[in-house]
Design an enzyme around this catalytic site. Structure first.
Site, PDB file in Angstrom:
ATOM      1  N   GLY A 288       0.803  -1.213   0.000  1.00  0.00           N
ATOM      2  CA  GLY A 288       0.000   0.000   0.000  1.00  0.00           C
ATOM      3  C   GLY A 288       0.836   1.262   0.000  1.00  0.00           C
TER       4      GLY A 288
ATOM      5  CG  LEU B 242       7.796   6.645   1.094  1.00  0.00           C
ATOM      6  CD1 LEU B 242       8.708   6.338   2.267  1.00  0.00           C
ATOM      7  CD2 LEU B 242       8.404   6.120  -0.208  1.00  0.00           C
TER       8      LEU B 242
ATOM      9  CB  CYS C 199     -16.520  36.351   0.892  1.00  0.00           C
ATOM     10  SG  CYS C 199     -16.142  37.639  -0.305  1.00  0.00           S
TER      11      CYS C 199
END
EC number: 4.1.1.19
Length: 653
Positions: A307, A310, A520
């Site tokens: 997976g 890192l 805003c």
């Protein structure tokens, strides 16, 4: 543009506060230490003798580009700020470094398998970037990881490297799985990772209907926990993956159909930006044992996908702070290779092909967001008003407090000033102090704060009750930028990115400021900045010079930020340029123009022609009632139509 030599390392003679100990003169070494450039920037970013940030796209193997001069050159090409500048050479260097680290680890531990990286498309799906990744990754058979059907479509069209892996993650329906399996007919090496039990039956049905023997994987919910914000990616309640009982259930189901040979990959993910190497070691150790046991159950195991996770050292401290990591890329590769080899040897099974999905570590460094400062707001003047004997007692007390401040009583004086200011507001609210006198009271209070701040800046240790004074007195620098569009993680999850001026770094930054964007929205600000293993509420900047531009850069933001940004206040995509290093200096490889107002209005279902026609009709009515002249009406229409074709950001003058 001529190539420039790389900037030499910073001197060791810089003091703890980032101010030179020699003659009190500010140097580029002081700026390097103040902004921690050597920690997070090596080997790509440094400062040259002119005080400008330089970019070395090929790391320590090539020349450098003066970022300030590059921005000025791009402005002459009619590309206004903000600008997102991508350096594909950095992308190539990151891929090379990651593969070199795994190659070195494999050689060091005599690992009998190989490494095959895949890039998770979700980190940055932009077409030119994906095309560059595939091209640069071809020598290493770099693959892609898709987490959705749209990403699968991108990967199938772009990934043409023979033998490269295409990992299929995310929620899947029948069409997703069928498309992935049919891609095998095109020579693609697609692996369907089953993350929900429902997907197992979909994969079995698709295989039987198509007559294709798929390559399947399972994603495991590990007991080992990650660290940091994404630590909850593991465990029984994780969003994705199968528990151990569910994995056994998958094996039994496949075995009953004679399809257990299709199960070839184990995948796990313990979170993004893992700051501690110990968490990685724990996860690899557990996953390796699961892999071994799956092989013993009869699955045809070939691949172990570790997976993502890192990390990137955003603050340069090399610690396990959330914005850092206490290991380097080589440590990461070494631990993965060593743990997997040991488990496989003990289990007496063949070592797998190692896969990692290191998107953040590959993509973060390659882009820089450069934006300009539009103006600033200062807390108050340091000069107190004149107070005489006829003024209110509270004003005289505040004036006396100001006059008496010295290095011996500054702490007491600060609390006195706060008390007198509060009393002045109370007296004003009851009608016993007029507006001008209240203004004088506030001016005196801020003058006291200015004087006290100058004293505490020279202290080694600042008292706790005075630590907030820099933040209270910080200027607000207004930036030509939307945080929600260009740095959404800064707003949403308090992600820290290195932010600093790209020029004037041979001058002392005497201002302390926070940043406010164009939107805003009170959340449209950046008031947390990198510090050594921590964060700080202010950023050291230079005083603004009238008619002179002041540019800041946001670094290491090449992963996730572009695609996750939103259209708050309808500020759209920024201009993007790709800069390629060449023997003559650099070339502008691609220019992708940012959104116009017409385009962002189209995103929210407005038709520009209808809008113009509405304004035209209103001007005609105003003409009829003589509320506007024909010249004014035409100027309004011209400005309206011209605005529709322009950049959504402001034009600096």
């Amino acid at each position: 543009m001529k190539l420039q030599p790389l900037t030499p390392s910073a001197s060791d003679s810089v003091s703890d506060h980032g101010v030179s100990d020699q003659m009190g003169t500010w140097t580029i070494e002081d700026s390097e230490k103040l902004y921690h450039i050597q920690g997070w920037g090596e080997p790509y970013f440094s400062i040259n003798a002119a005080g400008h940030i330089t970019v070395s796209p090929q790391g320590d193997r090539g020349g450098s580009i003066d970022l300030y001069e590059l921005v000025e050159s791009l402005k002459k090409r009619n590309l206004g700020l903000p600008l997102l500048i991508r350096f594909p050479d950095i992308l190539e260097d990151r891929i090379e470094r990651l593969n070199a680290c795994f190659s070195k680890a494999i050689a060091r531990y005599n690992y009998p398998g190989v490494y095959r990286g895949v890039y998770p498309v979700k980190c940055n799906q932009e077409r030119h970037l994906i095309e560059d990744l595939v091209r640069f990754g071809e020598p290493y058979q770099l693959g892609l990881e898709a987490g959705s059907k749209p990403e699968l479509l991108i990967a199938l069209a772009c990934l043409t490297t023979p033998g490269a892996l295409l990992i299929c993650n995310g929620y899947k329906d029948r069409q997703y799985i069928e498309t992935a399996m049919l891609a095998q007919r095109l020579g693609r090496k697609t692996i369907v990772v089953m993350e929900q039990l429902e997907e197992v039956e979909l994969a079995i049905a698709a295989s039987q209907n198509l007559g294709i023997q798929p390559i399947l994987g399972v994603r495991a919910k590990l007991g080992s926990r990650g660290v940091g914000r994404w630590g909850g990616s593991t465990g029984d309640r994780a969003k994705f993956g199968l528990t151990i009982p569910e994995i056994i259930q998958v094996c039994d189901r496949l075995q009953g159909l004679g399809m257990l040979d299709c199960l070839q990959l184990l995948h796990f993910h313990i979170g993004s930006q893992i700051s501690s190497i110990s968490a990685i070691k724990d996860a690899i150790r557990e996953a390796s044992q699961i892999y071994v046991e799956l092989a013993k159950l009869g699955a045809n195991m070939q691949y172990l996908d570790v997976g993502g996770g890192l990390g990137v050292d955003y603050d340069g401290s090399k610690t396990n702070a959330p914005a850092s990591k206490n290991y380097n890329m080589q440590n990461y590769a070494n631990d993965i290779v060593a743990e997997v080899k040991e488990a496989c040897e003990q289990g007496k099974i063949d070592a797998p092909v190692l896969i990692s999905e290191s998107g953040r570590a590959i993509a973060s460094h390659q882009s820089i967001l450069v934006f300009d400062i539009l103006g600033s707001s200062e807390p108050s003047t340091a000069n107190p008003p004149n107070i005489n004997d006829d003024d209110h007692l509270l004003l005289r007390n505040l004036a006396e407090t100001y006059q008496s401040i010295n290095p011996d009583n500054y702490q007491e004086a600060y609390h006195d000033a706060i008390q007198f200011k509060g009393e002045a507001i109370s007296v004003f609210n009851f009608g016993y102090l007029n507006l001008r006198d209240r203004a004088k009271a506030e001016q005196l209070y801020w003058a006291c704060c200015h004087k006290i701040r100058e004293i505490i800046r020279d202290l080694e240790i600042i008292p706790d009750d005075l630590k907030s004074i820099e933040q209270i007195m910080a200027s607000i620098y207004y930036v030509n930028l939307s945080v929600f569009k260009s740095a959404p993680d800064s707003w949403a999850i308090d992600q820290l990115f290195p932010i600093l001026p790209i020029h004037r770094l041979n001058e002392e930054p005497t201002q302390r400021a926070t940043l406010a964007d164009l939107t805003c929205d009170s959340d449209g600000k950046i008031d947390r900045f990198i510090n050594w293993g921590d964060s700080k509420p202010i950023l050291e900047l230079h005083p603004l010079t009238p008619s002179q531009p002041y540019y800041l850069g946001m670094f290491l933001a090449g992963a996730y930020q572009e695609i996750m940004g939103n259209l708050h206040n309808l500020f759209g995509d920024t201009h993007v340029v790709h800069i390629q290093l060449n023997p003559q200096g650099y070339q502008v490889e691609y220019v992708i123009k940012g959104d116009t107002m017409n385009e962002v209005l189209g995103y929210v279902q407005y038709d520009s022609e209808d809008l113009v026609e509405s304004i035209r009709r209103q001007t005609e009515k105003a003409l009829q009632s003589q509320k506007i002249t024909i010249e004014e009406s035409q100027l309004l229409l011209q400005n309206y139509e011209r605005s529709l074709t322009q950049y959504t950001y402001l034009t600096s003058h």
